[in-house]
Write an enzyme that holds these catalytic residues in place. Structure first.
Site, PDB file in Angstrom:
ATOM      1  N   ASP A 144       0.709  -8.667  10.325  1.00 43.58           N
ATOM      2  CA  ASP A 144       0.792  -7.355  10.990  1.00 43.58           C
ATOM      3  C   ASP A 144       0.643  -7.486  12.506  1.00 43.58           C
ATOM      4  O   ASP A 144      -0.363  -8.003  12.979  1.00 43.58           O
ATOM      5  CB  ASP A 144      -0.352  -6.504  10.408  1.00 43.58           C
ATOM      6  CG  ASP A 144      -0.452  -5.096  10.979  1.00 43.58           C
ATOM      7  OD1 ASP A 144       0.301  -4.752  11.908  1.00 43.58           O
ATOM      8  OD2 ASP A 144      -1.298  -4.331  10.461  1.00 43.58           O
ATOM      9  N   HIS A 199       5.858  -6.271  11.219  1.00 39.46           N
ATOM     10  CA  HIS A 199       5.313  -4.941  11.481  1.00 39.46           C
ATOM     11  C   HIS A 199       5.056  -4.745  12.971  1.00 39.46           C
ATOM     12  O   HIS A 199       3.921  -4.502  13.407  1.00 39.46           O
ATOM     13  CB  HIS A 199       4.020  -4.728  10.692  1.00 39.46           C
ATOM     14  CG  HIS A 199       3.766  -3.286  10.327  1.00 39.46           C
ATOM     15  ND1 HIS A 199       3.369  -2.370  11.261  1.00 39.46           N
ATOM     16  CD2 HIS A 199       3.884  -2.613   9.172  1.00 39.46           C
ATOM     17  CE1 HIS A 199       3.214  -1.191  10.675  1.00 39.46           C
ATOM     18  NE2 HIS A 199       3.533  -1.300   9.400  1.00 39.46           N
ATOM     19  N   HIS A 204      -5.454   9.446   4.329  1.00 30.96           N
ATOM     20  CA  HIS A 204      -6.653   8.707   4.730  1.00 30.96           C
ATOM     21  C   HIS A 204      -7.847   9.156   3.900  1.00 30.96           C
ATOM     22  O   HIS A 204      -8.781   9.801   4.388  1.00 30.96           O
ATOM     23  CB  HIS A 204      -6.914   8.913   6.225  1.00 30.96           C
ATOM     24  CG  HIS A 204      -7.687   7.789   6.851  1.00 30.96           C
ATOM     25  ND1 HIS A 204      -8.743   7.180   6.221  1.00 30.96           N
ATOM     26  CD2 HIS A 204      -7.536   7.139   8.036  1.00 30.96           C
ATOM     27  CE1 HIS A 204      -9.222   6.221   6.996  1.00 30.96           C
ATOM     28  NE2 HIS A 204      -8.503   6.168   8.098  1.00 30.96           N
ATOM     29  N   HIS A 240       0.853  -1.197   0.000  1.00 31.69           N
ATOM     30  CA  HIS A 240       0.000   0.000   0.000  1.00 31.69           C
ATOM     31  C   HIS A 240       0.883   1.240   0.000  1.00 31.69           C
ATOM     32  O   HIS A 240       2.116   1.129   0.024  1.00 31.69           O
ATOM     33  CB  HIS A 240      -0.972  -0.008   1.184  1.00 31.69           C
ATOM     34  CG  HIS A 240      -0.292   0.025   2.521  1.00 31.69           C
ATOM     35  ND1 HIS A 240       0.274  -1.099   3.091  1.00 31.69           N
ATOM     36  CD2 HIS A 240      -0.077   1.032   3.395  1.00 31.69           C
ATOM     37  CE1 HIS A 240       0.800  -0.784   4.258  1.00 31.69           C
ATOM     38  NE2 HIS A 240       0.608   0.501   4.473  1.00 31.69           N
ATOM     39  N   HIS A 286      -4.898  -0.728  12.065  1.00 33.37           N
ATOM     40  CA  HIS A 286      -4.301  -2.051  12.290  1.00 33.37           C
ATOM     41  C   HIS A 286      -5.215  -2.914  13.161  1.00 33.37           C
ATOM     42  O   HIS A 286      -5.799  -2.445  14.132  1.00 33.37           O
ATOM     43  CB  HIS A 286      -2.938  -1.909  12.964  1.00 33.37           C
ATOM     44  CG  HIS A 286      -1.940  -1.173  12.129  1.00 33.37           C
ATOM     45  ND1 HIS A 286      -1.163  -1.790  11.174  1.00 33.37           N
ATOM     46  CD2 HIS A 286      -1.600   0.139  12.090  1.00 33.37           C
ATOM     47  CE1 HIS A 286      -0.383  -0.883  10.592  1.00 33.37           C
ATOM     48  NE2 HIS A 286      -0.634   0.295  11.134  1.00 33.37           N
TER      49      HIS A 286
END
Lengths: 552, 552
Positions: free
Chosen positions: B195, B390, B234, B73, B368
């Site tokens: 993640d 991550h 965002h 991303h 997340h």
């Protein structure tokens, strides 16, 4: 300033609109008293500054009126600036037994003890200082023996909560004497000053009993050593660690100067009871099995030189974190320290330890009242006027709003910031014009000699480094006798970037060639500006460039 | 390294044991692919450093094998280091439409666009790179068009979640395609990389719908202007601001380069629909009543040059915070920025604004997954081996424990840190010896030329300042021809402390008198050490002392 009339003027030197450095002058026509004398630890952008203290000019200008210094409790943000004030002001200092013991230690270290008069006051005692009478109310806080103040002044009663919380179910009677506040207030209070730290937190603060239960559970389940770090003045919680250790048959080894020191003081004064044989020297540890060991250490804020950081980095004389350790970090993370603390926590996990910290339920309780406790204080004191203290600006705004909810009209709540004096008169209240007040930066022994221009230089030096260009010129004909040489610090690896510095030398030679002799200042300016432009272009950096040109 | 055998080696260049700078090499016998190429913003102690990037030596050494760069991303910690890699590696870059648009913008600014091949991949597409096939699964995150990866390798299937959350009740279908993960996993997954950011948070993350409802309530009640700041990538939340503004008859003025830029890109690609007439120029604002205005601005982290800081300090061309404004700060406070942010909030309160931030319920949702969502992912993919990614070290430890709860045996969960390669073989998994890996510090145009010695110098320069002592000596008889002169930077106000510098000069003269001519290095050393001792004694400071001695 009012004349021939009763009044009380509060002059905030620190702690209003900021958290830290609490210090207020209370003045009547005949009397001045300083309430608290704290320091503040510097923000990151104050490079190299050790501590920040209030500017004392204002209190020193009225020396002859000053009757004493009253301390609410022994935290650094309430007593820490005394060593910088006491050389200039010879008045008694008043506070609780524990507070005075901490002050005594501090002033002894600063070689100021012989010229200071320290006076212990007891809860309930009435202390007359000039035309004011101070009453001391026990308050519960993250240090023992804190006081709130009830002050009888020529213009009526004033209450100052000090730093407080209400612990409805306290251990060992460490509670706020709300009844004392109420009895004092029953005769009518003109003005309330109240702790605003936790106004943004709804409900009630956690009690110390919950923390003790959390500790108990962790101790019960730990199969290896337990390592505890907390604020080293939190005597009550330190006592709990010793008690729980004794319960589970563990010995406690203490490491870190401030902890050792505070435990010594607290034991001497009878504020701590350490079960016999539980308190031991870290050196003796290896002889015991892990599940009989507690390490009580400094370093809850990840300070690099503290015991916890050293035992994690393997740099401590006799202790080291190891697989199977259970670490309890029982304190709030101060925002500026968050990265250092999380680095430390990760390193402890790398070594195989389990770490309980802020994100674990009931591992720490704030020493400051939450919103509903603040409401209770407002409803207990029912003052005519209200001034929120001990908070950043937004806290003060929100604490005023709570006062409005409690029925105090908007025009009777006043937000003060450092340097905003407020005068209470029989007929009302009046904000005075702001006085000129600068915080004083302390760097080593230098007090106030580091100001914004020096800080600005440090910022550039620290971020970009420095390049010194030096050459020796024949005074008559401006011929180069030596140089140009270039030395850099904090700029680049000279070995890798030799060509940049060589190019810089050529630029200096060029400048010289194209200037007629005579104007040294112009030559320096031109070297500085041309090299800065050059470094910005080739490296996008802007170091301090210092041309040093000697004429012989 | 295995030979004549199928294998997959993952070499983590960044993002393992730290949050930021995500970058991993996936290598088989014939093929290497770089997954993500992120940067990290520096810790405070990295003075003057702009960004931190991975060391690319390892990927550049296998250039001929590299088939491409796959991006999950468009956040900086996944794409930000591309400008430092692309000059040396000519391979296609793959990612979603929006990710590629951000990369295109970034590479154009770095003048690298013409030599880069950007390839858009669609969800569901199968992309063969050498002997690996990449499948792209849409994931919900705090940026649109994120992908998780399902990779078919010679040693079986591997799943990489990318940065993700599960939003069970999403707006506009911005959800994680858990079914795609499940279908891919049904044929058996050897290894899952997942993640770990929010493993310490129990339960489920907040949904974007809750944030929208919070915004709606604040907009509904605001009587003055509404000011919104958020992470400028965002897009989904930015869309919500426009939608709610339109609902309440407000126009939106946008200020801040990154916001303007991202909105442009998102509108061009059809990812945003801005109701007509709602989006306007800040210049036009004064003409509207306050309750018809929304300001959407950069600066959610208190960055001093951002729009929000400038409009608060009164330094913005056309905007300023004023009484009656309602400010929404819709982002997490990154710990290193906490002080800057709270300063900004207090300043806005001083100007009479009301500010909703982190401490207000449902003002921001993390991108997340929380613990229970991570559990769902583990249960969906049911991998044989598990590597948490991550996260800081403690997150990785705790994510492994969750995997154990989900039935993955302890010996099948592996914690990797940067530089720890892991090889997946048909018969199992093997950790390789750690490779030598240093993070690369970028300061202006300098890449990797600032290392620990330069940083150390900056730290001292920044904290203590610098003193340059210069004198010119006759080479033969060491008689002083000029000097000693002393110049300081970032040390003290020279005007106040002239006597200290005068004393320092006398010390230098003393040293010279007591030394026999000849050894220049010894003279420099002695000046340096004696003056440092002197400054420590009189000022408790330890500046960099640089003696500059010229012989003529």
């Amino acid at each position: 300033m009012p004349d021939h009339q009763d009044f009380l003027t509060l002059t905030p030197l620190g702690g209003y609109g900021e958290i830290g450095m609490n210090c207020t002058i209370w003045s009547t026509a005949t009397t001045s008293v300083l309430v608290d004398c704290g320091l503040m630890f510097p923000d990151d952008y104050l490079l190299g500054i050790d501590v920040v203290i209030p500017q004392f000019d204002h209190i020193l200008r009225q020396k002859e009126k000053v009757r004493g210094i009253v301390l609410t409790h022994g935290h650094e943000d309430h007593i820490g600036a005394l060593p910088w004030l006491m050389p200039w002001l010879h008045v008694p200092i008043y506070g609780s037994r524990f507070t005075m013991a901490l002050v005594e230690h501090k002033l002894r270290e600063a070689n100021l003890l012989d010229r200071s008069e320290l006076v212990v006051v007891e809860p309930g005692q009435r202390l007359a200082l000039g035309d004011m009478v101070f009453n001391f109310f026990p308050v519960c806080h993250s240090i023992i023996e804190g006081f709130g103040l009830g002050v009888e002044t020529p213009v009526g009663r004033v209450v100052h909560t000090g730093d407080f919380k209400l612990d409805p179910n306290p251990i060992d009677g460490h509670s706020t004497d709300l009844d004392a506040f109420r009895r004092f207030s029953d005769e009518g209070v003109q003005l309330l000053l109240s702790d605003s730290t936790n106004i943004e937190r709804d409900g009630h603060s956690l009690g110390e009993r919950e923390i003790r239960d959390t500790f108990d559970g962790i101790f019960r389940d730990a199969t290896g050593r337990v390592v505890v770090t907390l604020f080293s003045s939190h005597i009550q919680r330190i006592q709990e660690v010793f008690d729980i250790a004794a319960k589970y048959g563990r010995k406690v080894a203490v490491s870190g100067r401030s902890l050792l020191n505070n435990i010594d003081i607290a034991r001497d004064l009878g504020f701590m009871r350490v079960p016999s044989g539980v308190y031991m020297d870290p050196q003796d540890m290896p002889a015991l099995p892990d599940n009989e060991i507690v390490l009580l250490v400094t370093g809850s804020q990840g300070e690099p030189l503290s015991a916890l950081s050293r035992i994690t980095r393997g740099e401590h004389r006799s202790l080291a974190i190891k697989e199977g350790d259970t670490v309890i970090m029982s304190s709030r993370f101060i925002p500026g320290n968050a990265r250092a603390i999380t680095r430390l926590i990760n390193d402890m996990y790398r070594l195989g330890a389990e770490v309980y910290y802020e994100n674990f339920r009931n591992i720490h309780a704030s020493g400051h009242a939450y919103r509903e406790e603040l409401r209770t204080m407002l409803e207990t004191v029912r003052p005519r006027f209200f001034v929120p203290v001990h908070g950043e600006y937004r806290h003060l705004v929100k604490h005023c709003r709570l006062a409005h909810e409690c029925g105090i009209p908007q025009e009777h709540t006043i937000i003060l910031e450092d340097g905003d004096p407020l005068t209470l008169l029989p007929e009302g209240i009046r904000k005075e014009p702001r006085i000129n007040l600068e915080t004083v930066l302390v760097d080593g022994k230098g007090v106030g000699d580091v100001g914004s221009s020096v800080l600005k230089e440090r910022q550039i030096l620290g971020g970009e480094g420095m390049v010194v260009v030096f050459l020796v010129l024949d005074e008559q004909i401006w011929e180069i006798l030596h140089g140009p040489d270039i030395v850099s610090k904090g700029f680049i690896f000279e070995a890798h970037y030799n060509h940049v510095l060589e190019d810089a030398k050529c630029i200096v030679l060029d400048i010289l060639e194209n200037m007629s002799p005579g104007d040294l200042e112009k030559l320096q300016d031109r070297i500085r500006s041309t090299l800065r432009r050059f470094f910005r272009k080739v490296l996008e950096r802007d170091p301090v460039v210092l041309p040093v040109i000697t004429m012989v």
